[in-house]
Motif scaffolding. Structure first.
Motif, PDB file in Angstrom:
ATOM      1  N   PHE A 280     -24.024 -16.824  11.063  1.00 10.99           N
ATOM      2  CA  PHE A 280     -22.990 -16.664  10.057  1.00 10.99           C
ATOM      3  C   PHE A 280     -21.993 -15.600  10.516  1.00 10.99           C
ATOM      4  O   PHE A 280     -22.394 -14.495  10.892  1.00 10.99           O
ATOM      5  CB  PHE A 280     -23.586 -16.258   8.710  1.00 10.99           C
ATOM      6  N   VAL A 281     -20.710 -15.935  10.490  1.00 10.62           N
ATOM      7  CA  VAL A 281     -19.649 -14.989  10.815  1.00 10.62           C
ATOM      8  C   VAL A 281     -18.817 -14.780   9.549  1.00 10.62           C
ATOM      9  O   VAL A 281     -18.137 -15.697   9.071  1.00 10.62           O
ATOM     10  CB  VAL A 281     -18.760 -15.507  11.959  1.00 10.62           C
ATOM     11  N   TYR A 282     -18.903 -13.594   8.990  1.00 17.73           N
ATOM     12  CA  TYR A 282     -18.234 -13.313   7.718  1.00 17.73           C
ATOM     13  C   TYR A 282     -16.765 -12.974   7.939  1.00 17.73           C
ATOM     14  O   TYR A 282     -16.401 -12.295   8.895  1.00 17.73           O
ATOM     15  CB  TYR A 282     -18.945 -12.172   6.990  1.00 17.73           C
ATOM     16  N   PHE A 283     -15.907 -13.442   7.034  1.00 21.13           N
ATOM     17  CA  PHE A 283     -14.466 -13.234   7.166  1.00 21.13           C
ATOM     18  C   PHE A 283     -14.107 -11.783   6.827  1.00 21.13           C
ATOM     19  O   PHE A 283     -14.766 -11.139   6.004  1.00 21.13           O
ATOM     20  CB  PHE A 283     -13.696 -14.183   6.246  1.00 21.13           C
ATOM     21  N   THR A 284     -13.056 -11.309   7.473  1.00 16.59           N
ATOM     22  CA  THR A 284     -12.581  -9.942   7.227  1.00 16.59           C
ATOM     23  C   THR A 284     -11.443  -9.954   6.219  1.00 16.59           C
ATOM     24  O   THR A 284     -10.845 -10.995   5.927  1.00 16.59           O
ATOM     25  CB  THR A 284     -12.118  -9.290   8.538  1.00 16.59           C
ATOM     26  N   CYS A 285     -11.089  -8.764   5.717  1.00 14.48           N
ATOM     27  CA  CYS A 285     -10.098  -8.676   4.635  1.00 14.48           C
ATOM     28  C   CYS A 285      -8.659  -8.648   5.123  1.00 14.48           C
ATOM     29  O   CYS A 285      -7.737  -8.977   4.388  1.00 14.48           O
ATOM     30  CB  CYS A 285     -10.370  -7.438   3.787  1.00 14.48           C
ATOM     31  N   LYS A 286      -8.442  -8.206   6.379  1.00 14.64           N
ATOM     32  CA  LYS A 286      -7.096  -8.084   6.959  1.00 14.64           C
ATOM     33  C   LYS A 286      -6.189  -7.181   6.106  1.00 14.64           C
ATOM     34  O   LYS A 286      -4.993  -7.407   5.966  1.00 14.64           O
ATOM     35  CB  LYS A 286      -6.453  -9.457   7.151  1.00 14.64           C
ATOM     36  N   SER A 287      -6.772  -6.146   5.567  1.00 19.39           N
ATOM     37  CA  SER A 287      -6.046  -5.216   4.706  1.00 19.39           C
ATOM     38  C   SER A 287      -5.616  -3.990   5.488  1.00 19.39           C
ATOM     39  O   SER A 287      -6.291  -3.548   6.411  1.00 19.39           O
ATOM     40  CB  SER A 287      -6.936  -4.793   3.533  1.00 19.39           C
ATOM     41  N   ARG A 288      -4.477  -3.407   5.103  1.00 16.99           N
ATOM     42  CA  ARG A 288      -4.000  -2.181   5.735  1.00 16.99           C
ATOM     43  C   ARG A 288      -4.858  -0.981   5.362  1.00 16.99           C
ATOM     44  O   ARG A 288      -4.817   0.045   6.034  1.00 16.99           O
ATOM     45  CB  ARG A 288      -2.548  -1.916   5.333  1.00 16.99           C
TER      46      ARG A 288
ATOM     47  N   THR B  27     -18.277  -9.359   4.218  1.00 15.18           N
ATOM     48  CA  THR B  27     -19.397  -9.833   3.404  1.00 15.18           C
ATOM     49  C   THR B  27     -19.171 -11.292   3.028  1.00 15.18           C
ATOM     50  O   THR B  27     -18.076 -11.838   3.198  1.00 15.18           O
ATOM     51  CB  THR B  27     -19.537  -9.005   2.115  1.00 15.18           C
ATOM     52  N   SER B  28     -20.190 -11.907   2.468  1.00 10.95           N
ATOM     53  CA  SER B  28     -20.092 -13.321   2.082  1.00 10.95           C
ATOM     54  C   SER B  28     -19.121 -13.532   0.926  1.00 10.95           C
ATOM     55  O   SER B  28     -18.707 -14.668   0.662  1.00 10.95           O
ATOM     56  CB  SER B  28     -21.473 -13.858   1.706  1.00 10.95           C
ATOM     57  N   ASP B  29     -18.745 -12.461   0.230  1.00 13.08           N
ATOM     58  CA  ASP B  29     -17.815 -12.589  -0.894  1.00 13.08           C
ATOM     59  C   ASP B  29     -16.464 -13.147  -0.459  1.00 13.08           C
ATOM     60  O   ASP B  29     -15.780 -13.812  -1.244  1.00 13.08           O
ATOM     61  CB  ASP B  29     -17.598 -11.229  -1.568  1.00 13.08           C
ATOM     62  N   LEU B  30     -16.048 -12.853   0.764  1.00 14.83           N
ATOM     63  CA  LEU B  30     -14.766 -13.348   1.267  1.00 14.83           C
ATOM     64  C   LEU B  30     -14.910 -14.653   2.037  1.00 14.83           C
ATOM     65  O   LEU B  30     -13.935 -15.160   2.594  1.00 14.83           O
ATOM     66  CB  LEU B  30     -14.102 -12.291   2.163  1.00 14.83           C
ATOM     67  N   GLY B  31     -16.113 -15.187   2.069  1.00 19.44           N
ATOM     68  CA  GLY B  31     -16.342 -16.437   2.793  1.00 19.44           C
ATOM     69  C   GLY B  31     -16.877 -16.198   4.188  1.00 19.44           C
ATOM     70  O   GLY B  31     -16.889 -15.070   4.685  1.00 19.44           O
ATOM     71  N   PHE B  32     -17.321 -17.264   4.815  1.00 23.33           N
ATOM     72  CA  PHE B  32     -17.901 -17.128   6.154  1.00 23.33           C
ATOM     73  C   PHE B  32     -17.838 -18.464   6.876  1.00 23.33           C
ATOM     74  O   PHE B  32     -17.611 -19.523   6.278  1.00 23.33           O
ATOM     75  CB  PHE B  32     -19.354 -16.650   6.062  1.00 23.33           C
ATOM     76  N   ALA B  33     -18.009 -18.390   8.185  1.00 24.20           N
ATOM     77  CA  ALA B  33     -18.131 -19.587   9.013  1.00 24.20           C
ATOM     78  C   ALA B  33     -19.576 -19.676   9.480  1.00 24.20           C
ATOM     79  O   ALA B  33     -20.163 -18.680   9.905  1.00 24.20           O
ATOM     80  CB  ALA B  33     -17.191 -19.507  10.213  1.00 24.20           C
ATOM     81  N   ARG B  34     -20.153 -20.880   9.399  1.00 17.44           N
ATOM     82  CA  ARG B  34     -21.548 -21.088   9.805  1.00 17.44           C
ATOM     83  C   ARG B  34     -21.576 -21.894  11.094  1.00 17.44           C
ATOM     84  O   ARG B  34     -20.980 -22.970  11.180  1.00 17.44           O
ATOM     85  CB  ARG B  34     -22.311 -21.817   8.705  1.00 17.44           C
ATOM     86  N   TYR B  35     -22.254 -21.348  12.097  1.00 14.06           N
ATOM     87  CA  TYR B  35     -22.381 -22.024  13.389  1.00 14.06           C
ATOM     88  C   TYR B  35     -23.846 -22.387  13.607  1.00 14.06           C
ATOM     89  O   TYR B  35     -24.736 -21.538  13.453  1.00 14.06           O
ATOM     90  CB  TYR B  35     -21.893 -21.117  14.527  1.00 14.06           C
ATOM     91  N   GLU B  36     -24.070 -23.649  13.963  1.00  8.76           N
ATOM     92  CA  GLU B  36     -25.441 -24.117  14.146  1.00  8.76           C
ATOM     93  C   GLU B  36     -25.470 -25.197  15.214  1.00  8.76           C
ATOM     94  O   GLU B  36     -24.606 -26.082  15.236  1.00  8.76           O
ATOM     95  CB  GLU B  36     -25.976 -24.653  12.824  1.00  8.76           C
TER      96      GLU B  36
END
Length: 365
Positions: A68-76, A47-56
């Motif tokens: 928009f590519v939203y960042f993942t949590c990388k959590s176990r 989700t956007s809460d963890l940040g994102f990368a915008r490609y245009e």
């Protein structure tokens, strides 16, 4: 909500805040902040809460919509991130693992001692070292002069199929060892009696070391020797004959939640229905439990921050691995070459008659 992708994330979204307010004290104090942080990251994964990368594309005609590519949590705890980590790790390990037969073993802890490791997870790392000690002492007994050394990889696992806290150590051990002359030797089958009793001894010796003046612990140790005269349970039946299989097997236990989502049959907002297969009977067992109980059962297995899940010992240690890899690669090549030479049929020398027939393309002369 029926079973499917995202059901655990949905459960945490709806109930974690209330669960944490009333039941956070059930977890060891030292780990509470990390557990809370892990859950919050998992819920916000993608989700956007963890940040994102915008490609245009700024050079395209018209007014193209940005991507928009939203960042993942990388959590176990996250199924999606945990699976990706596991797959990537397994792929990397295939180059590291020796191409020899391995034996998979599981070293268990009796129920009477599990609370010790529940409240102090770092003690599990000491158990991994003791697993290595079991094999190193066995090699020492086989030959003191030759200095046999096996390759040992350990993976710490805290949950059983029923989600209860059940700490145990998975070990992958080479079925063979290098001696001090760099010769690969099949060190034979390790007896179950030795594995069980030696494992019992190293675990109870650790308890003496951790609680040297505690009379209650001393009495418990004496009682456990009487209660388990054959030693603590060790399963050593599974043999793995290829490096890829070894890597995949290790990866299964590295980064994943305590339950796969396909085992969750139903969640109605109040209770969770899941199943597991009893490893003794092979039968399916269904459980329907309150949602708060389910949350506790999966969160109790979140390891401490920076916790080391994998241990490498003997030939797999950093100090020995490179040299051992070179020796075993040569050993594997020579073994393959010898087999091909044995299987190759010795070509018979052609007779004069056969050569004349081939030269003049005639059936008979």
């Amino acid at each position: 909500m029926s079973k499917g992708s995202g059901v655990i994330k949905q459960i945490l979204k709806e109930h974690f805040a209330g669960f944490w307010e009333f039941h956070s004290d059930r977890f060891p104090k030292a780990y509470r902040s990390h557990i809370k942080e892990t859950v919050e990251k998992t819920v916000r994964c993608g989700t956007s809460d963890l940040g994102f990368a915008r490609y245009e594309c700024l050079g395209c005609d018209g007014d193209p919509s940005p991507k928009f590519v939203y960042f993942t949590c990388k959590s176990r705890l996250c199924h999606r991130c945990g699976k990706k980590y596991t797959d990537d790790w397994s792929d990397r390990q295939q180059e590291m693992i020796f191409d020899v037969t391995h034996r998979h073993m599981v070293f268990t802890i009796p129920e009477e001692l599990r609370k010790v490791f529940y409240y102090d997870r770092k003690k599990l790392n000491a158990l991994s070292k003791q697993v290595a000690e079991v094999f190193q002492f066995h090699n020492y007994q086989k030959s003191k002069k030759r200095g046999f050394q096996s390759g040992i990889i350990t993976v710490i696992h805290t949950f059983g199929r029923d989600l209860k806290f059940n700490p145990h150590i998975h070990a992958l051990v080479t079925e063979g060892a290098l001696d001090n002359q760099n010769e690969w030797v099949n060190n034979g089958y390790i007896p179950y009696d030795y594995l069980r009793k030696s494992w019992q001894k190293v675990v109870l010796d650790l308890l003496k070391k951790w609680f040297p003046s505690n009379q209650t612990v001393t009495e418990l140790i004496n009682d456990l020797y009487k209660r388990y005269p054959k030693g603590f349970y060790v399963n050593a039946e599974k043999k793995i004959t290829n490096a890829k299989g070894v890597a995949r097997y290790i990866g299964r236990y590295l980064a994943r939640p305590a339950i796969a989502e396909y085992r969750i049959e139903d969640y109605d907002g109040d209770k969770v229905h899941y199943w597991y297969e009893d490893h003794r009977t092979g039968k399916r067992i269904d459980k329907r439990i309150p949602v708060y109980r389910f949350i506790f059962e999966i969160l109790q297995h979140i390891p401490p921050k920076h916790f080391r899940m994998v241990g490498r010992f003997g030939l797999y240690s950093r100090r020995s691995h490179r040299k051992a890899q070179q020796i075993l690669s040569l050993y594997s090549f020579m073994r393959t070459k010898q087999i091909s030479l044995l299987l190759e049929k010795k070509r018979k020398k052609k007779t004069y008659r056969q050569r004349m027939m081939e030269a003049f393309e005639k059936r008979s002369i």
